[in-house]
Design a protein around this motif. Structure first.
Motif, mmCIF file in Angstrom:
data_model
loop_
_atom_site.group_PDB
_atom_site.id
_atom_site.type_symbol
_atom_site.label_atom_id
_atom_site.label_comp_id
_atom_site.label_asym_id
_atom_site.label_seq_id
_atom_site.Cartn_x
_atom_site.Cartn_y
_atom_site.Cartn_z
ATOM 1 N N ASN A 182 -3.082 35.393 -42.201
ATOM 2 C CA ASN A 182 -2.431 34.383 -43.021
ATOM 3 C C ASN A 182 -2.500 34.807 -44.487
ATOM 4 O O ASN A 182 -3.549 34.691 -45.119
ATOM 5 N N ALA A 183 -1.384 35.298 -44.979
ATOM 6 C CA ALA A 183 -1.315 35.771 -46.363
ATOM 7 C C ALA A 183 -0.832 34.660 -47.279
ATOM 8 O O ALA A 183 0.066 33.897 -46.927
ATOM 9 N N SER A 184 -1.429 34.593 -48.449
ATOM 10 C CA SER A 184 -0.923 33.674 -49.454
ATOM 11 C C SER A 184 0.192 34.394 -50.214
ATOM 12 O O SER A 184 0.134 35.611 -50.420
ATOM 13 N N LYS A 187 2.665 38.972 -52.766
ATOM 14 C CA LYS A 187 1.647 38.709 -51.754
ATOM 15 C C LYS A 187 0.276 38.663 -52.408
ATOM 16 O O LYS A 187 -0.075 39.511 -53.218
ATOM 17 N N GLY A 188 -0.504 37.661 -52.010
ATOM 18 C CA GLY A 188 -1.881 37.528 -52.491
ATOM 19 C C GLY A 188 -2.852 37.958 -51.400
ATOM 20 O O GLY A 188 -2.569 38.853 -50.603
ATOM 21 N N GLU A 189 -3.976 37.293 -51.337
ATOM 22 C CA GLU A 189 -5.002 37.620 -50.357
ATOM 23 C C GLU A 189 -4.570 37.231 -48.949
ATOM 24 O O GLU A 189 -3.724 36.364 -48.764
ATOM 25 N N THR A 190 -5.170 37.894 -47.975
ATOM 26 C CA THR A 190 -4.886 37.623 -46.575
ATOM 27 C C THR A 190 -6.166 37.173 -45.883
ATOM 28 O O THR A 190 -7.210 37.817 -46.027
#
Length: 175
Positions: free
Chosen positions: A63-65, A80-83
């Motif tokens: 689930n990527a932010s 894309k942020g953290e996953t």
């Protein structure tokens, strides 16, 4: 069952053992999901407890932010942020299975914060490759089902931080 016992059973029953040279398809059954339930006695990953007995699913998801950012002349760009790693774990209750007994203990069902965070490994029994991390275990059902049906259980597993790459072949060779 431990990781080493599970791999020995797969080799005996199905001829499956981790190989760095494996190519081909993998099924959900080819993946091993295990946790360290006791730091004192389970000092090696091969001793960790596997979720397998009466387990129907241990589906992994990422689930990527993301954030949509508008830029001058470029328009909107999705960054894309953290996953976060998550697993959906469920099956039929089997009293006496070390993984289920641990997961469905009062301590885990009603624990909070770091009390329910444990190290895990998730890897392919065909390649030995996967990941090692920590995750919070959130039990969402502990005796589901209708009359005369098997009692079910379900748990959401939410990764804490970014897991490291894991290779069972390297761990097994180190002894």
């Amino acid at each position: 069952m431990t990781v080493s016992e599970t791999l020995a059973a797969l080799k005996t029953k199905k001829g499956i053992e981790p190989s760095a040279d494996y190519t081909g398809t993998e099924k959900a059954d080819d993946f091993i999901f295990a946790i360290q339930t006791d730091k004192a006695t389970q000092t090696k990953e091969s001793d960790w407890v596997v979720f397998a007995e009466r387990v129907k699913e241990h589906s992994g998801a990422l689930n990527a932010s993301t954030e949509d950012v508008p830029y001058i002349r470029a328009g909107t760009v999705t960054e894309k942020g953290e996953t976060q790693r998550t697993f959906s774990l469920n099956g039929n209750r089997c009293v006496g299975d070390p993984a289920q007994d641990f997961l469905l203990s009062h301590r885990i069902k009603f624990g909070s914060g770091t009390e329910v965070v444990f190290p895990y490994i998730y890897f392919s029994a065909k390649t030995g490759k996967g990941e090692k991390g920590a995750a919070a275990f959130i039990v969402t059902a502990d005796a589901s089902g209708s009359a005369s049906n098997s009692a079910g259980f379900a748990c959401d597993v939410k990764g804490v931080g970014v897991p490291a790459e894991f290779d069972y072949l390297t761990v097994a060779a180190a002894g």
